[in-house]
Design a protein around this motif. Sequence first.
Motif, PDB file in Angstrom:
ATOM      1  N   GLU A   6     -54.534 -38.365   7.450  1.00 50.47           N
ATOM      2  CA  GLU A   6     -53.810 -38.073   8.682  1.00 50.47           C
ATOM      3  C   GLU A   6     -53.850 -39.291   9.600  1.00 50.47           C
ATOM      4  OE1 GLU A   6     -53.627 -34.141  11.235  1.00 50.47           O
ATOM      5  OE2 GLU A   6     -54.941 -35.609  12.165  1.00 50.47           O
ATOM      6  N   HIS A   7     -52.713 -39.638  10.166  1.00 56.15           N
ATOM      7  CA  HIS A   7     -52.682 -40.709  11.156  1.00 56.15           C
ATOM      8  C   HIS A   7     -51.680 -40.352  12.242  1.00 56.15           C
ATOM      9  CE1 HIS A   7     -49.010 -41.963   9.121  1.00 56.15           C
ATOM     10  NE2 HIS A   7     -49.672 -42.024   7.982  1.00 56.15           N
ATOM     11  N   TYR A   8     -51.509 -41.271  13.229  1.00 60.69           N
ATOM     12  CA  TYR A   8     -50.732 -40.880  14.413  1.00 60.69           C
ATOM     13  C   TYR A   8     -49.269 -40.594  14.099  1.00 60.69           C
ATOM     14  CZ  TYR A   8     -48.276 -45.371  15.007  1.00 60.69           C
ATOM     15  OH  TYR A   8     -47.456 -46.447  14.851  1.00 60.69           O
ATOM     16  N   PRO A  10     -55.632 -43.688  13.028  1.00 57.83           N
ATOM     17  CA  PRO A  10     -55.700 -42.237  13.226  1.00 57.83           C
ATOM     18  C   PRO A  10     -55.261 -41.865  14.643  1.00 57.83           C
ATOM     19  CG  PRO A  10     -57.903 -43.203  12.988  1.00 57.83           C
ATOM     20  CD  PRO A  10     -56.926 -44.289  12.745  1.00 57.83           C
ATOM     21  N   LEU A  11     -55.022 -40.585  14.841  1.00 57.14           N
ATOM     22  CA  LEU A  11     -54.470 -40.116  16.113  1.00 57.14           C
ATOM     23  C   LEU A  11     -55.262 -40.643  17.301  1.00 57.14           C
ATOM     24  CD1 LEU A  11     -52.305 -38.390  17.398  1.00 57.14           C
ATOM     25  CD2 LEU A  11     -53.807 -36.423  17.155  1.00 57.14           C
ATOM     26  N   ALA A  41     -49.289 -36.908  12.236  1.00 57.40           N
ATOM     27  CA  ALA A  41     -50.090 -35.844  12.838  1.00 57.40           C
ATOM     28  C   ALA A  41     -49.207 -34.699  13.322  1.00 57.40           C
ATOM     29  CB  ALA A  41     -50.918 -36.393  13.998  1.00 57.40           C
ATOM     30  N   SER A  42     -47.993 -35.021  13.730  1.00 56.04           N
ATOM     31  CA  SER A  42     -47.053 -33.969  14.121  1.00 56.04           C
ATOM     32  C   SER A  42     -45.649 -34.513  13.904  1.00 56.04           C
ATOM     33  CB  SER A  42     -47.249 -33.601  15.590  1.00 56.04           C
ATOM     34  OG  SER A  42     -47.155 -34.764  16.384  1.00 56.04           O
ATOM     35  N   ASP A  73     -49.546 -39.940  23.379  1.00 56.44           N
ATOM     36  CA  ASP A  73     -50.236 -40.940  22.578  1.00 56.44           C
ATOM     37  C   ASP A  73     -49.674 -42.327  22.906  1.00 56.44           C
ATOM     38  OD1 ASP A  73     -51.334 -42.546  20.701  1.00 56.44           O
ATOM     39  OD2 ASP A  73     -50.525 -41.481  18.959  1.00 56.44           O
TER      40      ASP A  73
END
Lengths: 99, 541
Positions: B10-12, B513-514, B15-16, B27
């Motif tokens: 999962e990364h930024y 990551p986020l 993530a969504s 972010d």
Amino acid sequence: MSEHIDSVKTYVLVFAALICATLATTAVAFVDLGPFSVVVALAIAVCKMLLVALFFMHVRHSTKLTRLVLLGALMWLGILILMTLTDFSTRGALGVPGR
Amino acid sequence: MITAAVQEREHYLNASYGIKSWLLTKDHKRIGLLYLATITLFFFLGGAFATLIRIELLTPQGDLVSSETYNKLFTMHGVTMIFFFLIPSIPATLGNFFLPMMIGARDLAFPRLNLLSWYLLVVGGLFSLFAMLAGGVDTGWTFYTPYSTSYSNTWVIATAVGIFIAGFSSILTGLNFIVTIHRMRAPGMTWFRMPLFVWAHYATSLIQVLGTPVLAVTLLLVLCERLFHIGIFDPALGGDPVLFQHLFWFYSHPAVYIMILPAMGVVSEIISTFSRKPIFGYGFVAFSSVSIAVLGFLVWGHHMFVSTQSVYAGMVFSFLSYFVAIPSAIKVFNWTATLYKGSISFATPMLYAFGFIGLFTMGGLTGLFLACLGIDVHVTDTYFVVAHFHYIMVGGAIMGFLGGLHFWWPKMTGRMYPEGWAKLSALTIFLGFNLTFFPQFILGYLGMPRRYHVYPEEFQVLHVLSTAGASVLAVGYMIPMIYLIWSLRYGQIAVANPWGATGLEWKTASPPPLHNFDETPIVTHEAYDYTTVMEEVIEVG
Ligand code: HEM
Ligand SMILES: [Cu+2]
């Protein structure tokens, strides 16, 4: 940071002082003081600014860094005015060659 | 496909999903990308105006557009490029993305404010865009009075309102950076362990916060005079037109440092990484950023030598202008000294950094010519000035921006850009740039005025050269646009630290990551300490 909280009474007093100063500015505007009209109006304005910054904006109780920010901002205003006046007050002071 | 077999990390970016997850994101990394898309659009819009200008100047006659249209073209070129591209360019994209990461923070201090500042830029941009579509503006990006307040029949108000709004975007970004640098540094990240990119952004932010409000006030005064005929600048109404120039340049000279300081920060990072040495004289380079920011506020009158400003003030401003050159020179000398005995590699970011150093030096030195009262009277308002500031803004700031974009592209996207194409385009840009702008020094020195589209025939050869250079430059800018988008899908997967660089942003995965780091980093070394990186590389294998 600001554990000091002034009492309501202080705020009311400052508010009253600001209103009085506003009335004073208005009153002075009706009196002809020559060039001093501007001086008096600005002096009152500076006092009001200090009241707002020191009491309403809590600068009185803030950290050194906050005071530095305020001081810096005032200094920058000073630069703007000083250097502009350097031009305005010396126009024509030195001759232009060939003219 | 090895990657498909492995569960995707999962990364930024993953993530969504969905448009809302972008338009309402807090972010800093996503906001950086929103800015990147926005300023790229403005860059190509400004480029379109420039193209029309250069085509018109192919011939001595005004045969492509009328004088009125020409005035609008160079105005809209300047307004778009300066206020909607260059000012936000590096700080709002690379700064937004990397400043928190470089000091080991999870985000900026005020994430919501950060999003708001992007919206302000967009709304301001839409106002100005509306003005351009509705008929344009013709005052020059400088809005000199009384023309702008009393005589111009174009969309001055809509444009000024747009710039006013975008100015607040700039102020909020600066404020956010200052607070972030003061309060969000990771444990052990002392002031003098910060990367020079962060120092450069600190200095830039000071200018944004101290200078931009004055631009806002000035534009409001212009609106007051234009709408309500309150006499401030127009002598016919009892005003002083030179007062406008003082107020305008009080912001706009420091603003040129808003454009160049972040690029200097990028160059420091690149030079160190690709010569594998700490920056020579770190402290000097850090402080030179701050002193440029401060001294930059004392020299604005060098734009007003022939404005009827007093001769005495002209002498003072001329004298002070020479001082700004000192911190700039400190940087150039220290970068060069860093290269000495370095282990230099010529990756694309390094090519851009070299381009920056050479072109910025030429731009800066010609700035000194202009700061000399006697010479300026001869070359003011000629193409010499145009060449001067394009050497700095295009040769310097945009080179820095592109260098930084390539340098951090692997981190931002998790993909490498194609090195061969990238080198080719860097070279194309360098050649195209010089062919476009070097002839303009000569043109200006010979007396070609700026902002005219009809000119004596003897200037044609140089103008044709310049236009030819501009087409090479345009190609140079299109190539990265294409391969960078291509690389999003087809580029090689990037590792966490493809360059063996030292900054904290390279100690986390690509893309990050986020919340940037899986655990808060603890800093134990000075910036640019390559011995530790070498150890890590050896450990990993
Ligand atoms: C090294 C220090 C610098 C000095 C001494 C300097 C000096 C000058 C002077 C004296 C002028 C006025 C020329 C005239 O109108 O007759 C000028 C114009 C200009 N400079 Fe510089 N400059 C320097 C750095 C920069 C930088 C770093 C930038 C941009 C990032 C820049 C951008 C500009 C622009 C945009 C103009 C033209 C403004 C206009 O009238 O439209 N300069 N410079
Ligand atoms: Cu300047």
